[in-house]
Scaffold this motif. Structure first.
Motif, short mmCIF file in Angstrom:
data_model
loop_
_atom_site.label_atom_id
_atom_site.label_comp_id
_atom_site.label_asym_id
_atom_site.label_seq_id
_atom_site.Cartn_x
_atom_site.Cartn_y
_atom_site.Cartn_z
N LEU A 85 0.85 -1.19 0.00
CA LEU A 85 0.00 0.00 0.00
C LEU A 85 0.88 1.23 0.00
CD1 LEU A 85 0.19 1.24 3.13
CD2 LEU A 85 -1.43 -0.58 3.59
N ASP A 86 0.26 2.37 -0.28
CA ASP A 86 0.91 3.67 -0.15
C ASP A 86 0.13 4.47 0.89
OD1 ASP A 86 2.91 5.63 -1.75
OD2 ASP A 86 1.14 6.73 -1.09
N LEU A 87 0.83 5.24 1.68
CA LEU A 87 0.14 5.99 2.74
C LEU A 87 -0.86 7.00 2.17
CD1 LEU A 87 2.91 6.63 5.42
CD2 LEU A 87 1.35 4.69 5.16
N GLY A 88 -0.65 7.39 0.93
CA GLY A 88 -1.59 8.30 0.29
C GLY A 88 -2.81 7.63 -0.30
N ASP A 89 -2.85 6.31 -0.27
CA ASP A 89 -4.00 5.58 -0.82
C ASP A 89 -5.26 5.85 -0.01
OD1 ASP A 89 -2.38 4.39 -2.71
OD2 ASP A 89 -2.19 2.50 -1.63
N PRO A 90 -6.39 6.01 -0.67
CA PRO A 90 -7.65 6.04 0.09
C PRO A 90 -7.94 4.65 0.63
CG PRO A 90 -8.08 6.08 -2.27
CD PRO A 90 -6.59 6.22 -2.11
N GLU A 92 -10.56 3.03 0.67
CA GLU A 92 -11.45 2.28 -0.23
C GLU A 92 -10.67 1.40 -1.20
OE1 GLU A 92 -15.36 1.34 -1.69
OE2 GLU A 92 -14.67 2.41 0.11
N LYS A 93 -9.47 1.79 -1.56
CA LYS A 93 -8.66 1.02 -2.51
C LYS A 93 -8.35 -0.37 -1.97
CE LYS A 93 -4.27 1.15 -5.05
NZ LYS A 93 -3.08 1.96 -5.40
N HIS A 94 -8.17 -0.49 -0.66
CA HIS A 94 -7.77 -1.77 -0.07
C HIS A 94 -8.87 -2.40 0.79
CE1 HIS A 94 -3.69 -0.85 -1.38
NE2 HIS A 94 -3.85 0.36 -0.84
N LEU A 95 -9.76 -1.57 1.31
CA LEU A 95 -10.82 -2.06 2.19
C LEU A 95 -12.13 -1.39 1.78
CD1 LEU A 95 -11.21 -3.88 4.77
CD2 LEU A 95 -11.04 -1.77 6.10
N PRO A 96 -12.76 -1.87 0.73
CA PRO A 96 -13.96 -1.20 0.20
C PRO A 96 -15.18 -1.43 1.09
CG PRO A 96 -13.49 -3.21 -1.05
CD PRO A 96 -12.34 -3.02 -0.11
N GLY A 97 -16.11 -0.49 0.95
CA GLY A 97 -17.41 -0.66 1.56
C GLY A 97 -17.54 -0.27 3.01
N THR A 98 -16.58 0.46 3.55
CA THR A 98 -16.65 0.82 4.97
C THR A 98 -17.56 2.02 5.22
OG1 THR A 98 -14.75 2.31 4.86
CG2 THR A 98 -14.31 -0.03 5.33
N GLY A 99 -17.75 2.85 4.21
CA GLY A 99 -18.46 4.11 4.42
C GLY A 99 -17.53 5.24 4.81
N ALA A 100 -16.25 4.92 4.99
CA ALA A 100 -15.24 5.95 5.32
C ALA A 100 -14.05 5.82 4.38
CB ALA A 100 -14.79 5.81 6.77
N GLY A 101 -14.30 5.26 3.18
CA GLY A 101 -13.21 4.93 2.27
C GLY A 101 -12.47 6.09 1.68
N GLU A 102 -13.03 7.33 1.76
CA GLU A 102 -12.33 8.48 1.21
C GLU A 102 -11.12 8.89 2.05
OE1 GLU A 102 -14.93 12.23 2.47
OE2 GLU A 102 -16.13 10.47 2.00
N ALA A 103 -11.09 8.48 3.31
CA ALA A 103 -9.94 8.81 4.17
C ALA A 103 -8.71 8.08 3.68
CB ALA A 103 -10.25 8.40 5.61
N THR A 104 -7.58 8.77 3.67
CA THR A 104 -6.34 8.10 3.28
C THR A 104 -5.74 7.37 4.48
OG1 THR A 104 -4.84 9.92 3.83
CG2 THR A 104 -5.89 9.97 1.64
N ILE A 105 -4.86 6.45 4.18
CA ILE A 105 -4.22 5.68 5.25
C ILE A 105 -3.39 6.61 6.13
CG2 ILE A 105 -2.58 3.82 5.72
CD1 ILE A 105 -3.64 2.58 3.03
N ALA A 106 -2.69 7.56 5.52
CA ALA A 106 -1.91 8.52 6.31
C ALA A 106 -2.80 9.34 7.23
CB ALA A 106 -1.11 9.44 5.39
N LYS A 168 -7.33 -7.46 6.35
CA LYS A 168 -7.67 -7.69 4.95
C LYS A 168 -6.43 -8.03 4.12
CE LYS A 168 -10.13 -7.67 1.14
NZ LYS A 168 -10.65 -6.40 0.59
N LEU A 169 -5.37 -7.25 4.29
CA LEU A 169 -4.18 -7.45 3.46
C LEU A 169 -3.33 -8.63 3.91
CD1 LEU A 169 -3.05 -3.78 2.74
CD2 LEU A 169 -4.47 -5.30 1.37
N ARG A 170 -3.43 -9.02 5.17
CA ARG A 170 -2.64 -10.16 5.66
C ARG A 170 -3.44 -11.47 5.64
NH1 ARG A 170 2.36 -8.62 4.80
NH2 ARG A 170 3.31 -7.30 6.42
N GLY A 171 -4.76 -11.38 5.54
CA GLY A 171 -5.56 -12.58 5.55
C GLY A 171 -5.54 -13.31 6.87
#
Length: 463
Positions: A85-90, A92-106, A168-171
């Motif tokens: 992942l990139d810290l600038g990623d929203p 939603e790119k990695h964990l869709p459907g939360t309702g807060a996906g516009e927030a970036t990881i950073a 999600k990313l580690r399963g």
């Protein structure tokens, strides 16, 4: 890590014990434990208790609350360093459907996503996890209170989302990933999501009477990645050493340096108090020192871990009460006591193992306009550029291997420093992000943008 009481002077040890004794007594804490870390290992442990005369030792577990967030941030930075992942990623790119996906990881790491501080349901620290069985229970119908990236607003749900991202990313569960990737490599065998004997009980101390009430111990469920962990001063001393020095099995020193760098725009009150938030760590300024770490609390427990990287000192303080002693003030005092009584002995000066003549040619005095700077080559292979007097822009630079350097901090972080040479190979000037540095103030023989007046410098008679 072995605790050696003999590594600090007797007067220092007594001063440390006196400080925590005052904190326990005046703060009316059932028990209070502390540890001091120097040179990467615990050198002192102390405790005070009013319970049954048996003071807890460094292996007794306490709940550490939001210090858990620092562990979660380490897991996220590991994902970034692996390229997942990139810290600038929203989100939603990695964990869709939360309702807060516009927030970036950073933004989630730095508490700048705009998410609410708490969950919309009952007081989550004192209610069963069964009330929060999905992320929608954590976030509610309107999860955002502020525009993203605009202000610091501490958010427990934000770190719940980061825990879900790790899963999600580690399963695998956040707990399993934490154990495998952080706790086991660092030898944190007494850090866990549930208490294991011996552990302290959590208490509420009546504000107007010297009586106590036991606090409930709830499993936080989905909120675990925001505050679930139990630990000991021994384990947290190891973790503090890791946060200062790094460990390539878990996270390298460069990424930890990034974690310790303020990332959130401070509130007005925070500016006045010298507080800033980084990526899973808090920075405070106290007694002329920069202290980095995290605090934590849950009903029945208080916790603080803080470190002065410059002094190579870290402190852990834990107490089993809902409120009372101000643990950061205690921790800052413990750092100050050791730093002033037994200041760090610097490493011996050593010359550089080798130096390139082209780099050595650049050492010395340079001028940005009329402002004098000094450029130095240091034994760690870096270049430093800083004003020779007063305040001003300063930075260290890392060599890129092609005759250029990249800024590591301050105004010039990420900016390119290079030597611009004439056709005969001599240095005309330094270019730093387009700013020109010359050997003399506005050197007439150098390519200074805007040119240099041909009549040169003049005195009052020339006006």
């Amino acid at each position: 890590m072995t605790t050696s009481q003999e590594e600090l002077l007797p007067a220092t040890r007594r001063a440390l014990l006196h400080r925590i004794a005052v904190a326990q007594a005046e703060g009316r804490a059932p028990s209070l434990v502390a540890a001091v870390v120097r040179d990467g290992r615990a050198v002192w442990h102390g405790s005070r208790t009013s319970m049954d005369g048996h003071a807890p030792d460094e292996n007794v577990q306490y709940r550490i609350g939001s210090i858990t967030k620092t562990f979660t941030a380490v897991l996220v930075l590991r994902l970034r360093d692996e390229g997942l992942l990139d810290l600038g990623d929203p989100l939603e790119k990695h964990l869709p459907g939360t309702g807060a996906g516009e927030a970036t990881i950073a933004e989630l790491l730095a508490h700048t996503s705009g998410l609410a501080a708490e969950t919309p349901g009952p007081w989550w620290e004192r209610s069963p996890a069964s009330l929060r069985t999905s992320l929608s229970d954590i976030l509610g119908e309107q999860p955002f209170l502020h525009p993203g990236g605009r202000r610091f607003h501490y958010s427990n749900p934000g770190y719940t989302l980061l825990g879900a991202l790790v899963e999600k990313l580690r399963g695998a569960s956040w707990e399993d990933v934490l154990r495998r990737e952080v706790l086991e490599p660092l030898g944190l065998n007494r850090t866990s999501t549930r208490p294991h004997a011996p552990h302290a009980g959590g208490w509420a101390v009546h504000p107007w009477a010297d009586v106590m009430l036991p606090e409930p111990v709830e499993d936080l469920g989905l909120m675990a990645s925001a505050g679930q962990l139990w630990s000991t001063t021994s384990d947290l001393a190891r973790f503090a050493a890791f946060l200062v020095q790094g460990d390539n099995r878990v996270l390298g020193a460069e990424s930890l340096g990034e974690m310790r760098t303020p990332a959130a725009p401070p509130e007005t009150a925070d500016v006045a108090s010298g507080y800033a938030y980084c990526l899973g760590l808090e920075v405070r300024h106290q007694d002329g020192r920069t202290l980095v770490g995290h605090s934590g609390s849950l009903p029945g427990f208080l916790a603080c871990l803080t470190a002065s990287v410059e002094d190579d000192l870290a402190v852990v303080v834990l107490a089993n009460c809902t409120s009372g002693p101000l643990l950061f003030s205690v921790a800052a005092d413990l750092v100050r006591i050791v730093a002033e009584a037994e200041p760090r002995i610097p490493e011996p000066w050593r010359p550089m193992p080798e130096v390139e003549s082209a780099a050595l040619e650049l050492a010395g005095q340079w001028y940005w306009g009329t402002h004098a700077f000094g450029l130095r080559l240091t034994a760690d292979g870096l270049v430093s550029l800083e004003p020779l007097s007063g305040k001003g822009r300063r930075s260290r630079f890392r060599a890129n291997g092609d005759g250029t350097w990249t800024g590591l901090e301050g105004y010039y972080a990420g900016e390119l420093l290079k030597a611009v040479r004439r056709l005969d190979g001599t240095v005309d000037h330094l270019d730093l992000g387009s700013f020109v540095f010359t050997r003399q103030p506005y050197d007439e023989g150098a390519a200074v943008p805007g040119g240099v007046d041909p009549d040169g410098w003049r005195g009052t008679g020339s006006f």
